[in-house]
Design a protein around this motif. Structure first.
Motif, PDB file in Angstrom:
ATOM      1  N   ALA A   6     -20.268  39.825   6.862  1.00 38.10           N
ATOM      2  CA  ALA A   6     -20.360  38.373   7.068  1.00 38.10           C
ATOM      3  C   ALA A   6     -20.267  37.595   5.758  1.00 38.10           C
ATOM      4  N   ALA A   7     -20.904  38.070   4.692  1.00 32.40           N
ATOM      5  CA  ALA A   7     -20.889  37.334   3.428  1.00 32.40           C
ATOM      6  C   ALA A   7     -19.477  37.243   2.853  1.00 32.40           C
ATOM      7  N   ILE A   8     -18.697  38.316   3.006  1.00 30.70           N
ATOM      8  CA  ILE A   8     -17.320  38.290   2.507  1.00 30.70           C
ATOM      9  C   ILE A   8     -16.468  37.387   3.383  1.00 30.70           C
ATOM     10  N   GLN A   9     -16.702  37.417   4.679  1.00 25.71           N
ATOM     11  CA  GLN A   9     -16.000  36.497   5.582  1.00 25.71           C
ATOM     12  C   GLN A   9     -16.319  35.049   5.212  1.00 25.71           C
ATOM     13  N   THR A  10     -17.586  34.759   4.922  1.00 25.98           N
ATOM     14  CA  THR A  10     -17.981  33.407   4.502  1.00 25.98           C
ATOM     15  C   THR A  10     -17.311  33.036   3.193  1.00 25.98           C
ATOM     16  N   PHE A  11     -17.261  33.959   2.236  1.00 21.99           N
ATOM     17  CA  PHE A  11     -16.593  33.755   0.948  1.00 21.99           C
ATOM     18  C   PHE A  11     -15.158  33.276   1.165  1.00 21.99           C
ATOM     19  N   VAL A  12     -14.432  33.957   2.033  1.00 25.87           N
ATOM     20  CA  VAL A  12     -13.036  33.617   2.303  1.00 25.87           C
ATOM     21  C   VAL A  12     -12.938  32.289   3.053  1.00 25.87           C
ATOM     22  N   GLU A  13     -13.681  32.157   4.143  1.00 22.05           N
ATOM     23  CA  GLU A  13     -13.562  30.960   4.987  1.00 22.05           C
ATOM     24  C   GLU A  13     -14.038  29.700   4.270  1.00 22.05           C
ATOM     25  N   ALA A  14     -15.136  29.789   3.517  1.00 21.70           N
ATOM     26  CA  ALA A  14     -15.636  28.614   2.790  1.00 21.70           C
ATOM     27  C   ALA A  14     -14.632  28.177   1.734  1.00 21.70           C
ATOM     28  N   THR A  15     -14.008  29.129   1.061  1.00 19.01           N
ATOM     29  CA  THR A  15     -12.968  28.787   0.088  1.00 19.01           C
ATOM     30  C   THR A  15     -11.826  28.063   0.783  1.00 19.01           C
ATOM     31  N   ASN A  16     -11.369  28.613   1.883  1.00 18.85           N
ATOM     32  CA  ASN A  16     -10.192  28.060   2.548  1.00 18.85           C
ATOM     33  C   ASN A  16     -10.427  26.675   3.128  1.00 18.85           C
ATOM     34  N   ARG A  17     -11.672  26.366   3.468  1.00 14.36           N
ATOM     35  CA  ARG A  17     -11.929  25.013   3.989  1.00 14.36           C
ATOM     36  C   ARG A  17     -12.512  24.086   2.923  1.00 14.36           C
ATOM     37  N   GLY A  18     -12.674  24.589   1.688  1.00 13.99           N
ATOM     38  CA  GLY A  18     -13.155  23.751   0.590  1.00 13.99           C
ATOM     39  C   GLY A  18     -14.628  23.410   0.698  1.00 13.99           C
ATOM     40  N   ASP A  19     -15.435  24.299   1.255  1.00 15.96           N
ATOM     41  CA  ASP A  19     -16.867  24.055   1.464  1.00 15.96           C
ATOM     42  C   ASP A  19     -17.667  24.731   0.347  1.00 15.96           C
ATOM     43  N   ALA A  20     -17.885  24.001  -0.736  1.00 17.55           N
ATOM     44  CA  ALA A  20     -18.530  24.562  -1.925  1.00 17.55           C
ATOM     45  C   ALA A  20     -19.965  25.017  -1.646  1.00 17.55           C
ATOM     46  N   GLU A  21     -20.688  24.310  -0.802  1.00 16.89           N
ATOM     47  CA  GLU A  21     -22.069  24.694  -0.543  1.00 16.89           C
ATOM     48  C   GLU A  21     -22.139  25.996   0.253  1.00 16.89           C
TER      49      GLU A  21
END
Length: 110
Positions: free
Chosen positions: A8-23
């Motif tokens: 999950a943490a790696i999935q979040t790493f990728v998805e947050a980057t792709n949507r520009g969600d720095a927090e």
């Protein structure tokens, strides 16, 4: 793509980057995380945020996860990512070490 469950943490790493969600990106890491980008070292979530501003979301990076496989120990994973954006562009490995469901360390190097 190699088929294993993506932590999950790696999935979040990728998805947050792709949507520009720095927090969301920063909270995928432990409070004492270590990030090494070709020898440049960053420590803690403040360090992760600094790297994110200069080398990731801050340069509109986008990740495509090409493969993920188990690393040398049970808590590590090697992800092959293709990066595009206004900074680094290319494909290479990122080695993640997880702890308590979060990214404790990230090493970016060949």
């Amino acid at each position: 793509m190699n088929i294993i469950d993506i932590p999950a943490a790696i999935q979040t790493f990728v998805e947050a980057t792709n949507r520009g969600d720095a927090e969301a990106f920063a909270t995928a890491f432990t409070h004492d995380a270590e990030l090494s980008d070709w020898g440049r070292e960053y420590h803690g979530r403040d360090g992760v945020r600094a790297w994110d501003r200069t080398d990731n979301i801050g340069v509109q990076a986008h990740f495509a996860l090409d493969a993920i496989e188990p690393g040398a120990s049970s808590d590590t994973f090697v992800a092959t990512l293709t990066v595009t954006g206004n900074g680094y562009n290319g494909t290479g490995p990122m080695t993640f070490r997880l702890r308590d469901g979060l990214i404790a360390s990230l090493r970016i190097a060949p």
